[in-house]
Motif scaffolding. Sequence first.
Motif, PDB file in Angstrom:
ATOM      1  N   ILE A  35      27.909   1.384 -28.894  1.00  0.00           N
ATOM      2  CA  ILE A  35      28.310   1.828 -27.545  1.00  0.00           C
ATOM      3  C   ILE A  35      27.288   1.437 -26.490  1.00  0.00           C
ATOM      4  CG2 ILE A  35      28.711   3.859 -26.108  1.00  0.00           C
ATOM      5  CD1 ILE A  35      29.805   5.231 -28.606  1.00  0.00           C
ATOM      6  N   LYS A  45      28.120  17.845 -32.754  1.00  0.00           N
ATOM      7  CA  LYS A  45      28.893  19.030 -32.353  1.00  0.00           C
ATOM      8  C   LYS A  45      30.342  18.869 -32.765  1.00  0.00           C
ATOM      9  CE  LYS A  45      26.771  22.224 -29.590  1.00  0.00           C
ATOM     10  NZ  LYS A  45      26.288  22.449 -28.236  1.00  0.00           N
ATOM     11  N   PHE A  46      30.870  17.653 -32.607  1.00  0.00           N
ATOM     12  CA  PHE A  46      32.261  17.401 -32.975  1.00  0.00           C
ATOM     13  C   PHE A  46      32.453  17.640 -34.472  1.00  0.00           C
ATOM     14  CE2 PHE A  46      35.607  14.572 -34.529  1.00  0.00           C
ATOM     15  CZ  PHE A  46      36.662  14.924 -33.708  1.00  0.00           C
ATOM     16  N   THR A  63      27.023   3.776 -34.606  1.00  0.00           N
ATOM     17  CA  THR A  63      27.976   4.039 -33.522  1.00  0.00           C
ATOM     18  C   THR A  63      27.297   3.937 -32.157  1.00  0.00           C
ATOM     19  OG1 THR A  63      29.265   5.528 -34.904  1.00  0.00           O
ATOM     20  CG2 THR A  63      29.464   5.807 -32.505  1.00  0.00           C
ATOM     21  N   ALA A 112      24.980  11.001 -27.043  1.00  0.00           N
ATOM     22  CA  ALA A 112      26.015  10.504 -27.944  1.00  0.00           C
ATOM     23  C   ALA A 112      25.873  11.139 -29.334  1.00  0.00           C
ATOM     24  CB  ALA A 112      25.935   8.978 -28.041  1.00  0.00           C
ATOM     25  N   ASP A 120      30.610  21.404 -23.886  1.00  0.00           N
ATOM     26  CA  ASP A 120      29.432  22.125 -24.389  1.00  0.00           C
ATOM     27  C   ASP A 120      28.150  21.372 -24.050  1.00  0.00           C
ATOM     28  OD1 ASP A 120      31.081  23.966 -25.500  1.00  0.00           O
ATOM     29  OD2 ASP A 120      30.574  23.540 -27.596  1.00  0.00           O
ATOM     30  N   LYS A 129      39.250  18.861 -29.423  1.00  0.00           N
ATOM     31  CA  LYS A 129      37.913  19.262 -29.876  1.00  0.00           C
ATOM     32  C   LYS A 129      36.823  18.342 -29.322  1.00  0.00           C
ATOM     33  CE  LYS A 129      39.137  22.181 -33.686  1.00  0.00           C
ATOM     34  NZ  LYS A 129      39.630  22.233 -35.060  1.00  0.00           N
ATOM     35  N   TYR A 159      39.962  11.931 -35.529  1.00  0.00           N
ATOM     36  CA  TYR A 159      39.608  12.216 -34.133  1.00  0.00           C
ATOM     37  C   TYR A 159      40.549  13.277 -33.590  1.00  0.00           C
ATOM     38  CZ  TYR A 159      39.099  11.666 -29.124  1.00  0.00           C
ATOM     39  OH  TYR A 159      38.913  11.917 -27.799  1.00  0.00           O
ATOM     40  N   ASP A 160      39.996  14.220 -32.860  1.00  0.00           N
ATOM     41  CA  ASP A 160      40.805  15.312 -32.296  1.00  0.00           C
ATOM     42  C   ASP A 160      40.420  15.435 -30.826  1.00  0.00           C
ATOM     43  OD1 ASP A 160      41.403  17.857 -31.246  1.00  0.00           O
ATOM     44  OD2 ASP A 160      41.474  18.737 -33.261  1.00  0.00           O
ATOM     45  N   ILE A 178      32.187   9.814 -30.295  1.00  0.00           N
ATOM     46  CA  ILE A 178      32.976  10.581 -31.270  1.00  0.00           C
ATOM     47  C   ILE A 178      34.092   9.714 -31.876  1.00  0.00           C
ATOM     48  CG2 ILE A 178      34.582  12.525 -31.489  1.00  0.00           C
ATOM     49  CD1 ILE A 178      32.770  13.969 -29.371  1.00  0.00           C
ATOM     50  N   GLN A 209      24.434  14.019 -30.045  1.00  0.00           N
ATOM     51  CA  GLN A 209      24.799  15.437 -29.936  1.00  0.00           C
ATOM     52  C   GLN A 209      26.317  15.596 -29.976  1.00  0.00           C
ATOM     53  OE1 GLN A 209      22.970  16.672 -26.310  1.00  0.00           O
ATOM     54  NE2 GLN A 209      20.975  17.089 -27.249  1.00  0.00           N
ATOM     55  N   ALA A 210      27.018  14.690 -29.279  1.00  0.00           N
ATOM     56  CA  ALA A 210      28.479  14.766 -29.243  1.00  0.00           C
ATOM     57  C   ALA A 210      29.036  14.637 -30.660  1.00  0.00           C
ATOM     58  CB  ALA A 210      29.039  13.676 -28.332  1.00  0.00           C
ATOM     59  N   ILE A 211      28.514  13.658 -31.388  1.00  0.00           N
ATOM     60  CA  ILE A 211      29.008  13.444 -32.752  1.00  0.00           C
ATOM     61  C   ILE A 211      28.724  14.659 -33.642  1.00  0.00           C
ATOM     62  CG2 ILE A 211      28.657  12.052 -34.841  1.00  0.00           C
ATOM     63  CD1 ILE A 211      28.224   9.636 -32.877  1.00  0.00           C
ATOM     64  N   LYS A 247      32.510  21.318 -35.094  1.00  0.00           N
ATOM     65  CA  LYS A 247      33.766  21.926 -34.629  1.00  0.00           C
ATOM     66  C   LYS A 247      34.941  21.584 -35.542  1.00  0.00           C
ATOM     67  CE  LYS A 247      33.182  22.156 -29.600  1.00  0.00           C
ATOM     68  NZ  LYS A 247      32.843  23.574 -29.353  1.00  0.00           N
ATOM     69  N   THR A 248      34.955  20.351 -36.093  1.00  0.00           N
ATOM     70  CA  THR A 248      36.118  19.916 -36.862  1.00  0.00           C
ATOM     71  C   THR A 248      35.880  20.005 -38.362  1.00  0.00           C
ATOM     72  OG1 THR A 248      35.334  17.626 -36.857  1.00  0.00           O
ATOM     73  CG2 THR A 248      36.828  18.265 -35.078  1.00  0.00           C
ATOM     74  N   ALA A 303      36.188  19.720 -25.891  1.00  0.00           N
ATOM     75  CA  ALA A 303      35.427  20.977 -25.973  1.00  0.00           C
ATOM     76  C   ALA A 303      33.952  20.668 -26.266  1.00  0.00           C
ATOM     77  CB  ALA A 303      36.018  21.863 -27.055  1.00  0.00           C
ATOM     78  N   THR A 304      33.741  19.705 -27.188  1.00  0.00           N
ATOM     79  CA  THR A 304      32.372  19.282 -27.522  1.00  0.00           C
ATOM     80  C   THR A 304      31.639  18.769 -26.292  1.00  0.00           C
ATOM     81  OG1 THR A 304      33.033  18.640 -29.747  1.00  0.00           O
ATOM     82  CG2 THR A 304      31.060  17.585 -28.851  1.00  0.00           C
TER      83      THR A 304
END
Lengths: 319, 319, 319, 319
Positions: free
Chosen positions: C271, C250-251, C267, C244, D270, D263, D259-260, D248, C246-248, C254-255, D266-267
């Motif tokens: 979850i 990387k996101f 967060t 979780a 990865d 992306k 939030y996208d 995310i 890592q997702a945050i 990316k953004t 894609a995250t």
Amino acid sequence: MQNIIDQFNIYVDLAIEAQELIRGTADREVEGVVEDVKELENIKINTITITNQMASQTMGKPVGTYVTIESPPLKINDPYVKEEIIQAMGESMNKLTTGRLQAGDTVLLVGLGNWRATADSLGPKFIQYSPITRHYHQYAPQALVEGMRPTCGIAPGVLGITGLETFEVVKGIVNNINPAMLVVVDALAAQNVNRIGSTIQMSNTGIQPGAGVGNARHSLTEEDLGIPVIAIGCPTIVSAAIIADQAIRKFCLKTGAMYDEVKSMATIKDILSFYGGGLGVTPKEIDEIIENSARIIAMGVATSLFPGISQEQLELYAV
Amino acid sequence: MQNIIDQFNIYVDLAIEAQELIRGTADREVEGVVEDVKELENIKINTITITNQMASQTMGKPVGTYVTIESPPLKINDPYVKEEIIQAMGESMNKLTTGRLQAGDTVLLVGLGNWRATADSLGPKFIQYSPITRHYHQYAPQALVEGMRPTCGIAPGVLGITGLETFEVVKGIVNNINPAMLVVVDALAAQNVNRIGSTIQMSNTGIQPGAGVGNARHSLTEEDLGIPVIAIGCPTIVSAAIIADQAIRKFCLKTGAMYDEVKSMATIKDILSFYGGGLGVTPKEIDEIIENSARIIAMGVATSLFPGISQEQLELYAV
Amino acid sequence: MQNIIDQFNIYVDLAIEAQELIRGTADREVEGVVEDVKELENIKINTITITNQMASQTMGKPVGTYVTIESPPLKINDPYVKEEIIQAMGESMNKLTTGRLQAGDTVLLVGLGNWRATADSLGPKFIQYSPITRHYHQYAPQALVEGMRPTCGIAPGVLGITGLETFEVVKGIVNNINPAMLVVVDALAAQNVNRIGSTIQMSNTGIQPGAGVGNARHSLTEEDLGIPVIAIGCPTIVSAAIIADQAIRKFCLKTGAMYDEVKSMATIKDILSFYGGGLGVTPKEIDEIIENSARIIAMGVATSLFPGISQEQLELYAV
Amino acid sequence: MQNIIDQFNIYVDLAIEAQELIRGTADREVEGVVEDVKELENIKINTITITNQMASQTMGKPVGTYVTIESPPLKINDPYVKEEIIQAMGESMNKLTTGRLQAGDTVLLVGLGNWRATADSLGPKFIQYSPITRHYHQYAPQALVEGMRPTCGIAPGVLGITGLETFEVVKGIVNNINPAMLVVVDALAAQNVNRIGSTIQMSNTGIQPGAGVGNARHSLTEEDLGIPVIAIGCPTIVSAAIIADQAIRKFCLKTGAMYDEVKSMATIKDILSFYGGGLGVTPKEIDEIIENSARIIAMGVATSLFPGISQEQLELYAV
């Protein structure tokens, strides 16, 4: 002995033992039964063919061919003996299926018996170690080696656990997927403890009601299912009643006492008490014997069903 | 019969059978052995106390108390019988441990045998169904019901699988955690198939070398470990050699033929061949019998170790 | 990330990942840490040596040598890759044990983890597939191949099932049998799902408290046990909290959003809810991955412990 | 979220979650969907009825009734909660089967999933703990309690192990034995980790292709089989992709970042790398959760199929 066998609901699973029993009482060859014996380095291959109905009645087994592969007792885990048995099984399968199975035909593997009872778990373990490929044909053909046929497998369990006759489960699957052939593996009962872990029987006659360790009522034959049924089995137990009767007989022979079948049966009933025919004799090593036999049979069958593909590759399709 | 027993390395695990064997040959009570029998609604409780060394030698078992609980064969899964056995086990445990165990003392449970061989898996399954609480005392005391003592458990496996003698494993744990008492459960061999799934033996003598289905060499006794050892066992097999000899004896009795022990032994060796003493007789239902016996013994022991706590609650501590 | 790791009680089992984490934050080589990388046909061998206490503190791992064998993901069942890994493991074992182990010395194999929880069963399965020979030395030396050393093995289970700390069990056995070396196998947690089923770590540092999937408190080190301890592990899960986070991260990368560690942790707690750090991520194929890894590690270790003996022969001593 | 679900081939197994997803995006009740909520002492019963095709399309689930029983997380082994769930299941079964099942009718129980993969073994374990009586009707009617209907059960395994589609196996059995009803149990995937071990869904809609942990292609519906199909399931995993996307989303909410979805996907790709949708999140306690859930579901179903017979008696018919 026939009376003992009848009394305790014992079925003579091995053709080679059925023949010995008849020879023992009749001291003669059985008409209509052809026998061929071949000795290899470590193993012996005995082929009995029951050629007509009269011979079938005498032997108590259906017309057909029974190949028995005998290895030295407890040698089943020796790598060299193992390889020899696998090769012999493959060749025997080829002979038993000649003209009945084409390249590309679907084969359904059936593992009879109860996976929770060690001595009866040979069939389910055979399925576990067999290459299963039918789903790749539909969903991932690129994962197959060129020329691999579709195989699928089921261990239908036993009546006492499922409430279903094996025939009801297998017949349904056969109707739905139309395989070209069935290969059925089951644990067998023998008359002689030496046969446990040292004998494999293969026949083209299917499975008759009453056969096998689980003593079930199912019949899986070409007559009932409409396709050839190759039956393969290994002795994993001897009935305690048989052992007791053998002891009495041999003792009488040794001491000159008169054997009396009625009194032998009464004796055995006293000793086995309420468990009766449900008592089986197995060696301590039975878990290991089942494990090794299941792997060897799986590879022996696969060698014939997937010619030209190495055992190492075949193992990748077993899950 | 003693010769058969010696010949095939059979150990008479049940004190009640050792006594029967002696009575059979000597037709008399054994001096120094006190017996007490109590009949309940469904079960029978037999208490044999071996009071001195001479009686110990005659019986082939150490000085101490042996409680045998006998239920009707195959009734072990009947809820009413089950409850009666659990209560009787709890009370017998209380008597056997009186003065040796205080509230709050740590008890180490040991499940002997091989979890991969059905007939030998009683001990490991006992551990699985027993409440284990020692770790809560250190890490989560709030999860315990007031007054629960620390219990821990191990199934050390068998020599052939681990390369370790049971004693080497258990002695090490005892030294490290200093429990006040050991409770050891093992599958036993009986002389009579009726005893399978119908008999539980509890004693305060520990385990002697050579006892049990696995026929191991371990000894788990107060002498060696320095703490009381309660040994509990259920017969799960009868040696095939015993069955064969019984058949010959009974047949001779019935027919008036002369029994000859030397020839009986020669006969049995012929039949059992290279498997020899390693052949065991078990009923088809052995999986279910082991399962039920393990649960009953776990609850019978727990009832005594955790007085006043309901079985439903105790089950929550078994994992 | 360190905060996430601390927050959810996650232990970084792999030295190679500990190093990556440090490099990630510090963007530099770690002083006192020597790295060597070797690429073979299918696999990569990374050797990290932590040479002093300061490097040990930075890395969060004890001084010693950590060999990491990386194969292509999911290739673990490919026969060619398998053979390459086994050879590499054998050679790495030889290096790690040089000067610490003589021919003929007894080695105790320990399989950590819970055999009932798939992702944690690597250790117990390693024991099952390893050649065990110690008992033959005493009872049947003729069954050994010339020169085989004594090996024995135990899977002590986990605290929650036995109520015993691993150390209490292992220390006791070490005291009783005096082996020259311990080889300990455990399932590990990784930071990256790609490592599951593709990475094997071997080190001469033993097992530190808090390591492994089971998250136990045991320590199995030379300091505590008095003999060298080779620790071997494979990642079988990744913490859901790590995934979780890592997702945050990387996101955000990316953004272009701003990563906020405190809010990321809040967060994740939302979850994962009451399961918290106890949630693991595993691939569907985990059963197969564990099975294959256990067999490979068993053979890799055995190749080093029994030089000159073929895998086929070694398998005969695994039961 | 729908895109994530589509992208990673995730099927929303729970109607209650399908509704939440729609409400979440649409912030409104769904037309044609009727909901009823009942709170008991420890549990909550939610009944969703999808009444027409349009509602079915919106919900992505067939027309029918979905009963969801929710208990406090991890309370599934509490004896009081357990009993309440069993009673609620029995009553819900009665409602779902009213008018479709007569006393004496045969019921076929089907346990979907893979017994070798813990999180997918709920179905096979359900069969193991369910009373099976059909064979007694034919071979030992005296062993039945007056009024017990015939039940039989099968765990057909998964395509990857058998090479057979579940439908091919089940359809064949249905044709051969003509049961009046099917009860199918399967492990489910949830969107929320809190649902693991705390939620049971029962519906009269059968199983749709793509549902369940095994992600198989089978369909077991009244339309295809000609008899009513009651489907029962428990969430045992959450997709790692779902967890990552939730992380995310929640992080964006907490930090105000935008939030996208593209992306986010894609995250996730990865991070999850080549395992992709095959990564599942399960709690450490999954073995215990499966075990308890299977026993509760078996008793909940049996309570309805065998009215008036105690759980203690019913357990005697489970083998």
